[in-house]
Write a protein that holds these residues in place. Structure first.
Motif, PDB file in Angstrom:
ATOM      1  N   UNK A 121      41.022  33.712  44.567  1.00 46.42           N
ATOM      2  CA  UNK A 121      41.762  33.506  45.010  1.00 46.42           C
ATOM      3  C   UNK A 121      42.315  32.367  46.126  1.00 46.42           C
ATOM      4  N   UNK A 122      41.951  33.029  47.623  1.00 41.69           N
ATOM      5  CA  UNK A 122      42.821  33.198  48.731  1.00 41.69           C
ATOM      6  C   UNK A 122      42.068  31.325  48.730  1.00 41.69           C
ATOM      7  N   UNK A 123      40.520  31.369  48.361  1.00 40.25           N
ATOM      8  CA  UNK A 123      40.415  29.891  49.040  1.00 40.25           C
ATOM      9  C   UNK A 123      41.369  28.535  48.369  1.00 40.25           C
ATOM     10  N   UNK A 124      41.927  29.134  46.730  1.00 39.18           N
ATOM     11  CA  UNK A 124      42.400  28.144  46.136  1.00 39.18           C
ATOM     12  C   UNK A 124      43.568  27.521  46.539  1.00 39.18           C
ATOM     13  N   UNK A 125      44.432  28.748  47.044  1.00 39.93           N
ATOM     14  CA  UNK A 125      45.371  28.322  48.135  1.00 39.93           C
ATOM     15  C   UNK A 125      44.995  27.690  49.270  1.00 39.93           C
ATOM     16  N   UNK A 126      43.999  28.055  50.066  1.00 39.85           N
ATOM     17  CA  UNK A 126      43.454  27.696  51.557  1.00 39.85           C
ATOM     18  C   UNK A 126      43.409  26.506  51.373  1.00 39.85           C
ATOM     19  N   UNK A 127      42.636  25.687  50.024  1.00 43.18           N
ATOM     20  CA  UNK A 127      41.824  24.089  50.418  1.00 43.18           C
ATOM     21  C   UNK A 127      43.412  23.128  49.405  1.00 43.18           C
ATOM     22  N   UNK A 128      44.472  23.977  48.984  1.00 45.52           N
ATOM     23  CA  UNK A 128      45.213  23.597  48.258  1.00 45.52           C
ATOM     24  C   UNK A 128      43.908  22.534  47.452  1.00 45.52           C
ATOM     25  N   UNK A 129      43.089  22.146  46.339  1.00 42.02           N
ATOM     26  CA  UNK A 129      42.512  21.731  45.495  1.00 42.02           C
ATOM     27  C   UNK A 129      43.570  21.391  44.613  1.00 42.02           C
ATOM     28  N   UNK A 130      43.261  20.346  44.301  1.00 41.15           N
ATOM     29  CA  UNK A 130      44.197  19.112  43.271  1.00 41.15           C
ATOM     30  C   UNK A 130      43.590  19.820  41.370  1.00 41.15           C
ATOM     31  N   UNK A 131      44.435  20.280  40.351  1.00 44.92           N
ATOM     32  CA  UNK A 131      44.027  21.028  38.844  1.00 44.92           C
ATOM     33  C   UNK A 131      42.953  20.063  38.489  1.00 44.92           C
ATOM     34  N   UNK A 132      41.774  20.324  38.026  1.00 42.56           N
ATOM     35  CA  UNK A 132      40.429  19.757  37.957  1.00 42.56           C
ATOM     36  C   UNK A 132      39.470  19.863  39.065  1.00 42.56           C
ATOM     37  N   UNK A 133      39.632  19.962  39.648  1.00 44.30           N
ATOM     38  CA  UNK A 133      38.587  19.821  41.285  1.00 44.30           C
ATOM     39  C   UNK A 133      37.932  21.286  41.092  1.00 44.30           C
ATOM     40  N   UNK A 134      36.361  21.052  41.570  1.00 42.87           N
ATOM     41  CA  UNK A 134      35.280  22.192  41.654  1.00 42.87           C
ATOM     42  C   UNK A 134      35.897  22.870  43.005  1.00 42.87           C
ATOM     43  N   UNK A 135      35.935  23.788  43.130  1.00 42.65           N
ATOM     44  CA  UNK A 135      36.003  24.415  43.923  1.00 42.65           C
ATOM     45  C   UNK A 135      33.986  25.390  44.143  1.00 42.65           C
ATOM     46  N   UNK A 136      33.655  24.899  45.177  1.00 41.48           N
ATOM     47  CA  UNK A 136      32.232  26.284  44.757  1.00 41.48           C
ATOM     48  C   UNK A 136      32.965  26.966  46.750  1.00 41.48           C
ATOM     49  N   UNK A 137      31.652  28.001  46.185  1.00 44.51           N
ATOM     50  CA  UNK A 137      31.943  28.588  46.692  1.00 44.51           C
ATOM     51  C   UNK A 137      30.795  29.620  46.911  1.00 44.51           C
ATOM     52  N   UNK A 138      30.181  29.454  48.291  1.00 45.24           N
ATOM     53  CA  UNK A 138      28.660  30.234  48.516  1.00 45.24           C
ATOM     54  C   UNK A 138      28.783  31.186  48.840  1.00 45.24           C
ATOM     55  N   UNK A 139      27.476  31.771  49.035  1.00 43.91           N
ATOM     56  CA  UNK A 139      26.981  33.154  49.168  1.00 43.91           C
ATOM     57  C   UNK A 139      27.323  34.163  48.509  1.00 43.91           C
ATOM     58  N   UNK A 140      27.130  33.822  48.010  1.00 44.65           N
ATOM     59  CA  UNK A 140      27.593  35.021  46.718  1.00 44.65           C
ATOM     60  C   UNK A 140      26.419  35.889  46.352  1.00 44.65           C
ATOM     61  N   UNK A 141      26.184  37.172  46.117  1.00 41.97           N
ATOM     62  CA  UNK A 141      25.447  38.093  46.594  1.00 41.97           C
ATOM     63  C   UNK A 141      25.505  38.799  44.929  1.00 41.97           C
ATOM     64  N   UNK A 142      24.290  38.612  44.438  1.00 44.68           N
ATOM     65  CA  UNK A 142      24.367  38.397  43.183  1.00 44.68           C
ATOM     66  C   UNK A 142      23.411  39.306  42.935  1.00 44.68           C
ATOM     67  N   UNK A 143      23.126  39.825  43.843  1.00 45.40           N
ATOM     68  CA  UNK A 143      22.078  42.031  43.392  1.00 45.40           C
ATOM     69  C   UNK A 143      23.072  42.783  44.062  1.00 45.40           C
ATOM     70  N   UNK A 144      24.181  42.709  44.854  1.00 47.24           N
ATOM     71  CA  UNK A 144      24.742  44.117  45.395  1.00 47.24           C
ATOM     72  C   UNK A 144      26.690  43.767  45.084  1.00 47.24           C
ATOM     73  N   UNK A 145      27.537  44.508  44.956  1.00 44.03           N
ATOM     74  CA  UNK A 145      28.582  45.089  44.309  1.00 44.03           C
ATOM     75  C   UNK A 145      28.637  44.395  42.836  1.00 44.03           C
ATOM     76  N   UNK A 146      30.037  43.207  42.495  1.00 39.95           N
ATOM     77  CA  UNK A 146      29.574  42.545  41.411  1.00 39.95           C
ATOM     78  C   UNK A 146      30.525  44.152  40.128  1.00 39.95           C
ATOM     79  N   UNK A 147      30.497  44.634  40.870  1.00 39.55           N
ATOM     80  CA  UNK A 147      31.243  46.244  39.616  1.00 39.55           C
ATOM     81  C   UNK A 147      32.369  45.412  38.509  1.00 39.55           C
ATOM     82  N   UNK A 148      32.309  45.397  37.839  1.00 37.64           N
ATOM     83  CA  UNK A 148      33.584  44.935  37.003  1.00 37.64           C
ATOM     84  C   UNK A 148      35.283  46.238  36.802  1.00 37.64           C
ATOM     85  N   UNK A 149      35.843  45.938  36.221  1.00 37.23           N
ATOM     86  CA  UNK A 149      36.523  46.592  35.519  1.00 37.23           C
ATOM     87  C   UNK A 149      37.420  46.475  34.699  1.00 37.23           C
TER      88      UNK A 149
END
Ligand SMILES: [Zn+2]
Length: 680
Positions: A121-149
């Protein structure tokens, strides 16, 4: 000039060659004195000093001997006992992807789904992308964290909380995993290019063959996690591949990144033809201050004719043309090819049913039952007996089970009915295609570098390499595996017997209970989620995981490859060297202590053995007479650190100066040099 010629003439006529050398020594351009120089020569000698002329080593030995090379114009460096290593060799890296871009980035941190949502959400505020645009997010750690709530039960829900008006993709830090929000999932195209969306319905129909690559929630709807080739149905091409335009805006950063780490030679481990203009630009602008071997990449699946057969001639001809183009180039060679045997071996304990590893396994994957442990992380509470009458019956009826039936089954039996399935993962290509690929390219004289993760992938890759070498009788090529995460003990011996190369990313060779929970429970029966739980004595997983010492002792040639930008764009050679010795993060538990190697073996793998693996050992890889003056002055003496039992401190070491062909190409800024080692 006249004087020198006359001296030479005298030399030629005299028998006392030694006296002659001393008398006639033409001055060197650079003389390095009073250091601890690890030469990586065949005798593994240490020296104090060396001299460089025209970019080459003309003397190695004592400081007293080196002084004979000091002339009026020589540059003289006094090292005061500092350690010098041959320039480091990264024998598996993706250099064009290490150039940092202005992009939303999770930096491989282990974050909860809530924290990921807030960051995005912070990245979306920072990059001010128009609706519909892609936000790629780099270096996601898929084996650490990701705990749901409760508010963020799945990746998809977490990303939807960040935005339902933008298309969001988390790009896994390994290049194999991704996660999407709902708007992006709705973009999925079927084989004909029609937009059908990724849903429970299309996973059963249009995407049925790839359904195992998508994580789903308890209701069978995609939970956002989409792996491997299934990503291509959603991701626009410009987000899926490398961004060469971005690299060409800062071409100096490619070699800059490597030289900063002390690296003066590398294997670009995956070089498609489209990336060659970048190298041509680097060469034309004299920005390639390191030797590079290109492992050319051609995907046999992209070279299928309408009748399904593979057009081998087209691929091999294309590779020959590229190889010929760089023939004789002093900095670039392209006599190697890359093949992927498989994908990756981590499953996802947070999906329901848990996704299984997709790398091929020698034995079918176990079906662990996960719950949330006391520490909030997934923990193993039991296993599904896939041989039980219940499972045999359930398997047969699986396709007909609706949402209510699945819920009732879970209520009664405590696991998802799909966990009755028996699966062993799969190779990227049919075995016959792999064997033919290796045979054809090897026959054409190429060295073959194979990405292999799963134990059955390693086995098939070794089969293919040995068959190709037997068929054409050529054992002079530099064939081998990259990663070699799981290698059955008997296959480790075959790697050694054939003297194959193995490029290891030692930074990964550590025990990490969180990571281990995503992989170990699928290979061996364990209970819980702690270190001791994941590494029971006599475990098959432990006998197969990154068997560095086993392959080395069997006769294989080991090298260090960072695989950057996987995990981090920093090729971090000293972290890799440290963990080759310790197999642990600082203060962490050790991953299979019997597979640790010594500091010299680790350094050799990053210098002379690396140079040999990528074909530059005649000119580089060691500090010997006639070789290129490629070297690195190291901030702390890593030999002494290891010898005094402080090998984990090597993680804090860095290149202070990097020299290539006798010229300094990197000097660590003073402010950073001044950082006291204890606090860095
Ligand atoms: Zn790689």
């Amino acid at each position: 000039m006249f004087f020198m010629l006359r001296l030479l003439a005298v030399c030629l006529t005299l028998a006392g060659a030694e006296a002659c050398a001393a008398a006639a020594t033409p001055p060197a351009d650079l003389v390095v004195l009073d250091g601890r120089v690890y030469t990586a020569s065949p005798e593994r000698t240490m020296a104090e000093a060396f001299a460089v002329r025209d970019g080459h080593i003309v003397y190695v030995g004592s400081s007293a001997g080196a002084r004979a090379y000091i002339g009026r114009h020589s540059q003289v460096k006094h090292l005061g006992g500092q350690l010098v290593l041959p320039g480091l060799v990264d024998s598996h890296v993706h250099p064009l992807d290490t150039v940092e871009r202005d992009i939303c980035d999770l930096k491989s941190e282990a974050l909860s789904l809530k924290a990921i949502s807030e960051h995005v959400a912070g990245c979306l505020r920072h990059y001010r992308l128009p609706e519909g645009a892609w936000l790629p997010v780099n270096l996601w750690n898929y084996t650490g964290g990701n705990q749901p709530d409760a508010a963020h039960p799945t990746l998809r829900a977490a990303l939807d909380r960040a935005s339902t008006k933008h298309r969001i993709v988390l790009l896994g830090n390994d290049g194999h995993h991704a996660a999407f929000n709902s708007l992006a999932l709705a973009d999925a195209k079927d084989g004909s290019g029609a937009v059908v969306g990724l849903s429970r319905a299309t996973l059963a129909k249009e995407f049925a063959a790839f359904a195992y690559l998508a994580g789903v929630d308890a209701g069978g709807e995609p939970n956002g996690m989409v792996n491997e080739t299934l990503q291509e149905s959603i991701l626009p091409a410009k987000l899926a591949g490398s961004d060469y335009e971005a690299v060409l805006r800062h071409p100096e950063r490619v070699a800059g990144r490597m030289n900063e780490a002390g690296i003066t030679a590398m294997l670009d481990a995956d070089t498609p033809p489209e990336s060659l203009p970048v190298y041509d630009e680097l060469l034309a602008r004299h920005l390639l201050s390191l030797r590079t071997t290109l492992a050319q990449f051609y995907d046999p699946e992209q070279h299928r004719r309408p009748d399904g057969s593979v057009d081998w001639e087209a691929m091999v001809d294309a590779a020959r043309t590229v190889r010929a183009k760089y023939e004789g180039n002093p900095l670039v060679r392209a006599d190697e090819v890359k093949l992927f045997a498989d994908g990756v071996a981590e499953g996802d304990p947070y999906s329901m049913p848990p996704t299984l590893p997709n790398s091929p396994a020698i034995h079918p994957y176990l079906q662990p039952i996960f719950a949330t442990g006391d520490n909030g992380r997934a923990t193993v509470t039991g296993y599904v007996d896939t041989d039980s009458p219940l499972c045999i019956e359930t398997r047969a009826a699986l396709a007909t089970l609706g949402g209510q039936a699945i819920a009732a089954f879970r209520e009664t039996h405590g696991f998802h009915p799909a966990q009755c399935q028996v699966a062993s993962g799969s190779l990227y290509h049919e075995r016959a295609v792999m064997l033919e690929f290796v045979r054809r390219f090897h026959l054409a004289g190429f060295s073959v570098h194979i990405h292999a993760i799963g134990d059955a992938a390693s086995r098939t890759a070794i089969d293919a390499l040995i068959a190709a070498r037997d068929a054409d009788g050529n054992r002079a090529t530099r064939d081998g595996l990259a990663h070699a995460q799981l290698v059955a003990p008997e296959d480790a011996l075959r790697l050694g017997h054939e003297h194959l190369y193995v490029a290891f990313t030692y930074a990964w060779h550590v025990a990490d209970a969180e990571y281990d929970t995503t992989i170990v429970p699928f290979f061996v029966k364990v209970h819980g989620n702690g270190y001791a739980d994941m590494h029971p004595p006599g475990s098959y997983y432990d006998s197969a995981i990154y068997p560095v010492r086993r392959v080395l002792e069997a006769g294989a040639r080991i090298t260090g490859g960072s695989d950057a930008p996987v995990d981090t764009p920093d090729p971090r050679p000293f972290i890799n060297i440290a963990r080759a010795v310790t197999r642990a993060t600082p203060g962490g538990e050790v991953l299979t202590r019997d597979q640790c190697i010594g500091i010299r073996e680790a350094i050799d793998s990053y210098t002379i053995e690396g140079a040999r693996a990528i074909g530059w050992d005649r000119v580089a890889g060691s500090l010997e007479l006639g070789k290129s003056a490629d070297f690195v002055i190291v901030s702390r003496d890593i030999l002494k650190l290891a010898e005094s039992g402080r090998a984990s401190d090597i993680e804090k070491v860095h290149a202070q100066e990097t020299w290539f062909q006798g010229k300094r190409v990197y000097l660590r800024p003073r402010s950073r040099v001044a950082t006291p080692p204890a606090s860095s």
